[in-house]
Enzyme design. Structure first.
Site, mmCIF file in Angstrom:
data_model
loop_
_atom_site.group_PDB
_atom_site.id
_atom_site.type_symbol
_atom_site.label_atom_id
_atom_site.label_comp_id
_atom_site.label_asym_id
_atom_site.label_seq_id
_atom_site.Cartn_x
_atom_site.Cartn_y
_atom_site.Cartn_z
ATOM 1 N N TYR A 18 -7.951 -1.163 -18.352
ATOM 2 C CA TYR A 18 -7.055 -0.653 -17.314
ATOM 3 C C TYR A 18 -7.774 -0.646 -15.966
ATOM 4 O O TYR A 18 -7.214 -1.054 -14.949
ATOM 5 C CB TYR A 18 -6.610 0.752 -17.720
ATOM 6 C CG TYR A 18 -5.618 1.408 -16.798
ATOM 7 C CD1 TYR A 18 -4.345 0.873 -16.621
ATOM 8 C CD2 TYR A 18 -5.943 2.578 -16.135
ATOM 9 C CE1 TYR A 18 -3.430 1.484 -15.794
ATOM 10 C CE2 TYR A 18 -5.033 3.195 -15.297
ATOM 11 C CZ TYR A 18 -3.771 2.646 -15.133
ATOM 12 O OH TYR A 18 -2.863 3.250 -14.308
ATOM 13 N N PRO A 45 -3.718 5.940 -7.022
ATOM 14 C CA PRO A 45 -3.133 7.229 -7.408
ATOM 15 C C PRO A 45 -3.878 7.854 -8.579
ATOM 16 O O PRO A 45 -4.485 7.169 -9.397
ATOM 17 C CB PRO A 45 -1.708 6.862 -7.815
ATOM 18 C CG PRO A 45 -1.782 5.436 -8.221
ATOM 19 C CD PRO A 45 -2.919 4.814 -7.440
ATOM 20 N N LEU A 48 -0.228 10.195 -12.925
ATOM 21 C CA LEU A 48 1.146 10.428 -12.488
ATOM 22 C C LEU A 48 2.018 10.940 -13.623
ATOM 23 O O LEU A 48 1.768 10.656 -14.796
ATOM 24 C CB LEU A 48 1.739 9.127 -11.949
ATOM 25 C CG LEU A 48 1.016 8.507 -10.769
ATOM 26 C CD1 LEU A 48 1.580 7.121 -10.471
ATOM 27 C CD2 LEU A 48 1.097 9.404 -9.557
ATOM 28 N N ARG A 69 5.632 16.587 -27.378
ATOM 29 C CA ARG A 69 5.121 17.336 -28.534
ATOM 30 C C ARG A 69 5.590 18.794 -28.534
ATOM 31 O O ARG A 69 6.009 19.324 -29.564
ATOM 32 C CB ARG A 69 3.588 17.284 -28.534
ATOM 33 C CG ARG A 69 3.058 16.753 -29.845
ATOM 34 C CD ARG A 69 1.572 16.679 -29.859
ATOM 35 N NE ARG A 69 1.182 15.376 -29.331
ATOM 36 C CZ ARG A 69 -0.007 15.079 -28.865
ATOM 37 N NH1 ARG A 69 -0.941 15.990 -28.830
ATOM 38 N NH2 ARG A 69 -0.284 13.885 -28.437
ATOM 39 N N TRP A 84 -4.866 16.715 -28.384
ATOM 40 C CA TRP A 84 -6.029 15.865 -28.626
ATOM 41 C C TRP A 84 -7.244 16.348 -27.865
ATOM 42 O O TRP A 84 -7.166 16.747 -26.708
ATOM 43 C CB TRP A 84 -5.735 14.440 -28.208
ATOM 44 C CG TRP A 84 -4.835 13.692 -29.152
ATOM 45 C CD1 TRP A 84 -4.057 14.213 -30.153
ATOM 46 C CD2 TRP A 84 -4.616 12.291 -29.177
ATOM 47 N NE1 TRP A 84 -3.381 13.218 -30.793
ATOM 48 C CE2 TRP A 84 -3.699 12.024 -30.216
ATOM 49 C CE3 TRP A 84 -5.104 11.234 -28.429
ATOM 50 C CZ2 TRP A 84 -3.270 10.748 -30.525
ATOM 51 C CZ3 TRP A 84 -4.666 9.953 -28.733
ATOM 52 C CH2 TRP A 84 -3.767 9.716 -29.773
ATOM 53 N N ARG A 91 -8.403 17.246 -15.426
ATOM 54 C CA ARG A 91 -7.568 16.167 -14.908
ATOM 55 C C ARG A 91 -6.793 16.651 -13.683
ATOM 56 O O ARG A 91 -6.445 17.809 -13.562
ATOM 57 C CB ARG A 91 -6.554 15.684 -15.957
ATOM 58 C CG ARG A 91 -7.165 15.022 -17.183
ATOM 59 C CD ARG A 91 -7.807 13.687 -16.855
ATOM 60 N NE ARG A 91 -8.366 13.046 -18.025
ATOM 61 C CZ ARG A 91 -9.622 13.177 -18.434
ATOM 62 N NH1 ARG A 91 -10.465 13.942 -17.769
ATOM 63 N NH2 ARG A 91 -10.049 12.535 -19.498
#
Length: 194
Positions: A18, A45, A48, A69, A84, A91
């Protein structure tokens, strides 16, 4: 991530393909600007979320995955949702409408080859974020952490100083954005089961 720190160290292994694709696009815009004088700019960015997200159970990113979930657990009456990793990575999240607004602002005010980070400049732990999503969805059960799953990069936070100096700041709070994203999820019959 500082705006001037791209390609200064190794890429994070779980994100490498990525990252390479993003870097290739940035370098292409730089080449068009240099070779043809095209007024192209590149933006980077942060993570998102919002309407139109991918809520696939296996291929979604953290925001969409947790919304789905927690919603499914609430509907089924499950008492626990596993998140997870350890919950400790940090983040930064940006609502998609804020990204669009930032891009329009940059088109009107910026013309330079330097990359511009777009984000909030604030981060949160995955554990804190999971609690926020659970509250927005109305899930009242327990949250556990599946430490057999990878955490990924310990911290993803952008330096948004250049964007701030250009007079732009995100306006959607994380709490409001999650509520908006959850409403969009509920309205999208592609993902929700009646």
């Amino acid at each position: 991530l500082r705006e001037d720190s791209m390609l200064t160290g190794p890429l994070e292994p779980t994100n490498e393909p990525y990252a390479i694709a993003k870097i290739a696009g940035i370098k292409m815009a730089e080449a068009y600007r240099s070779q043809y004088g095209a007024d192209f700019i590149s933006v980077m960015p942060t993570n998102l979320y919002g309407p139109g997200d991918n809520y696939h159970p296996e291929y979604s990113h953290v925001v969409a995955a947790l919304i789905r979930r927690f919603h499914e657990a609430k509907v089924s009456g499950a008492g626990n949702v596993a998140v997870w990793g350890t919950g400790t990575p940090r983040r930064e999240f940006l609502y998609v409408d804020d990204l669009a607004d930032a891009c329009i602002h940059l088109i009107k005010t910026y013309s330079s080859p330097e990359l511009v980070n777009i984000g909030t400049g604030e981060d949160i732990t995955i554990a804190e974020f999971a609690l926020m999503v659970a509250a927005a969805v109305g899930f009242r059960g327990e949250i556990s952490f599946d430490t057999s799953r990878p955490d990924g990069t310990p911290r993803k936070l952008l330096d948004v100083g250049r964007l701030a100096r250009l007079g732009w700041r995100a306006t959607t709070s994380l709490e409001d954005g999650i509520q908006l994203a959850y409403r969009a999820y509920l309205a999208d019959s592609k993902w929700t089961v009646p």
